[in-house]
Scaffold this active site. Structure first.
Site, PDB file in Angstrom:
ATOM      1  N   SER A 127      -8.043   3.299  -7.271  1.00 38.83           N
ATOM      2  CA  SER A 127      -7.074   3.709  -6.467  1.00 38.83           C
ATOM      3  C   SER A 127      -5.512   3.659  -7.509  1.00 38.83           C
ATOM      4  O   SER A 127      -4.583   3.228  -6.664  1.00 38.83           O
ATOM      5  CB  SER A 127      -6.902   3.383  -5.341  1.00 38.83           C
ATOM      6  N   ASP A 173      -7.690   5.626   0.570  1.00 35.03           N
ATOM      7  CA  ASP A 173      -6.906   4.934  -0.634  1.00 35.03           C
ATOM      8  C   ASP A 173      -5.426   4.628  -0.453  1.00 35.03           C
ATOM      9  O   ASP A 173      -4.989   3.437  -0.563  1.00 35.03           O
ATOM     10  CB  ASP A 173      -6.854   5.596  -1.820  1.00 35.03           C
TER      11      ASP A 173
END
Ligand code: ADP
Ligand code: MG
Length: 388
Positions: A127, A173
């Site tokens: 991420s 995320d």
């Protein structure tokens, strides 16, 4: 890695004045709950010590100037009133998308100079993109005194990635980067974004969670996310539920029978089995962490991997090899994490066995002729914050 003083100095050199502040937002690994976040399901990520940092100062003239120490090229200059979805802009679309999403939501952002730097490996399923969005959102929220919560900023970051950049990611995320806390995994219900910080003190338990970044990315993954997403929607429709979250764990068998008789593609049956069982695995791991029995989560991670490999079919030989080599060397459990088709796996291991297990994974990769993976411990770290 650029230190804060270096970041300040490079900002000053680029923009001819000092930044008004420095912010950080971490990358993440997901402990359990994969491909569940677009099904209103559960996830349980933890923040990494690796962060994106941003030095930022406001502008009043409608200009957005963006630079990253991690990509070649000069300052990207954009007019904020000309920002529109999917115009390109490369990496700059992530922070620009946040400015666009804030302004779309009616927030008075009038421009900014931004210098970014990040220690989150990119494209490794950790991420780095969400870290970039969240650090930008936190900085602008503070500087323009918008008063938005961490959760609201995460949602705006997701909107930037979905609508502006054009990547159809779920909310995990950005929520992980914005809301995780040190020493905890974040139990997140993606249906209503209710969350709980679950104590996850690996060191106190004599354990380590290794991240193995295979450093591969298979092209196969490009259309796979959308295909799995469509399959899950087809499964929910065939079952007469809004999302797969609505399927109770104890009626999964009956649901699968219904699907098998409904004429949907056999892949849909597998996808439903993965999503419903992975939701249940999140609940199991949370209960084990609450009970202080982190070791017992190992087999649940293994089961999660088998489900991603065999039912969702989003793993790849390199990820399977991490898991099989680690478990054969005595790891408590292991699974791929993130979207799959490359990227990273996590390995839960006794602290004193960590080096040996890591070595076994490296040897297995060498023997198979794969490139050397990057292995580092995941220490549950803090979410986004102002540094100075
Ligand atoms: P992941 O989020 O798993 O790392 P993504 O493909 O979603 O992978 O996001 C990676 C992209 O994010 C990069 O290709 C780049 O455009 C952008 N990015 C991430 N970190 C940086 C950085 N430090 N500087 C500039 N762009 C970055
Ligand atoms: Mg990403």
């Amino acid at each position: 890695m650029t230190e804060n003083s270096e970041l300040t100095a490079s900002f000053t050199e680029l923009y001819g004045r000092a930044p008004e502040g420095i912010w950080a937002a971490p990358g993440r690994v997901n402990l359990i709950g994969e491909y569940t976040d677009f099904n209103d399901g559960f996830v349980m990520p933890l923040a990494l010590p690796h962060t994106a940092r941003a030095a930022v100062a406001r502008r009043a003239d409608g200009e957005l100037r963006l630079h990253s120490t991690d990509v070649p090229g000069g300052v990207v200059r954009l007019r904020i009133d000309e920002l529109a979805p999917q115009q390109g802009h490369g990496w700059a679309a992530y922070p620009a998308g946040v400015v666009w999403a804030l302004r779309e939501a009616g927030h008075p952002v009038t421009g900014a100079d931004i210098q970014l730097t990040s220690t989150v490996p990119t494209g490794a399923g950790l991420s780095s993109s969400a870290a970039l969005e969240v650090v930008t959102a936190f900085a602008l929220n503070d500087l323009f005194e918008l008063g938005l919560s961490a959760q609201e900023l995460a949602v705006l970051g997701q909107r930037a990635e979905n609508a502006f950049v054009g990547v159809p990611c779920g909310i995990m995320d950005q929520m992980a980067s914005a809301c995780c806390t040190e020493g905890h995994a974040l139990h997140l219900d993606t249906r209503d974004l209710t969350m709980r910080q679950v104590p996850f003190d690996l060191a106190a338990g004599g354990l380590r969670l290794l991240v193995v970044d295979t450093q591969v990315k298979h092209a196969l993954g490009d259309g796979a996310y959308a295909e799995r997403r469509a399959g899950c929607e087809a499964g929910a429709a065939a079952l007469g539920v809004r999302t797969l979250r609505e399927v109770p764990y104890d009626s999964l068998g009956a649901a699968l029978d219904t699907l098998a008789g409904s004429g949907v593609d056999e892949s849909v049956v597998r996808y439903v089995r993965h999503v419903v069982s992975d939701n249940q695995r999140v609940e199991q791991v949370m209960a084990l962490l609450d009970a202080g029995d982190v070791r017992a989560a190992g087999p649940v991670l293994d089961a999660g991997h088998a489900s991603l490999r065999d039912d969702l079919r989003v793993s790849c030989p390199e990820l399977d090899l991490v898991v099989s080599a680690a478990v054969a060397a005595g790891a408590l459990g292991a699974r791929m994490t993130g979207g799959g088709f490359g990227g990273s796996a996590i390995v839960l291991v006794e602290e004193e066995q960590a080096d040996m297990v890591a070595k076994s994974v490296l040897e297995a990769f060498a023997a198979a002729g794969h490139a050397t993976p990057r292995i580092f411990p995941a220490v549950p770290s803090a979410g986004a914050r102002r540094l100075g």
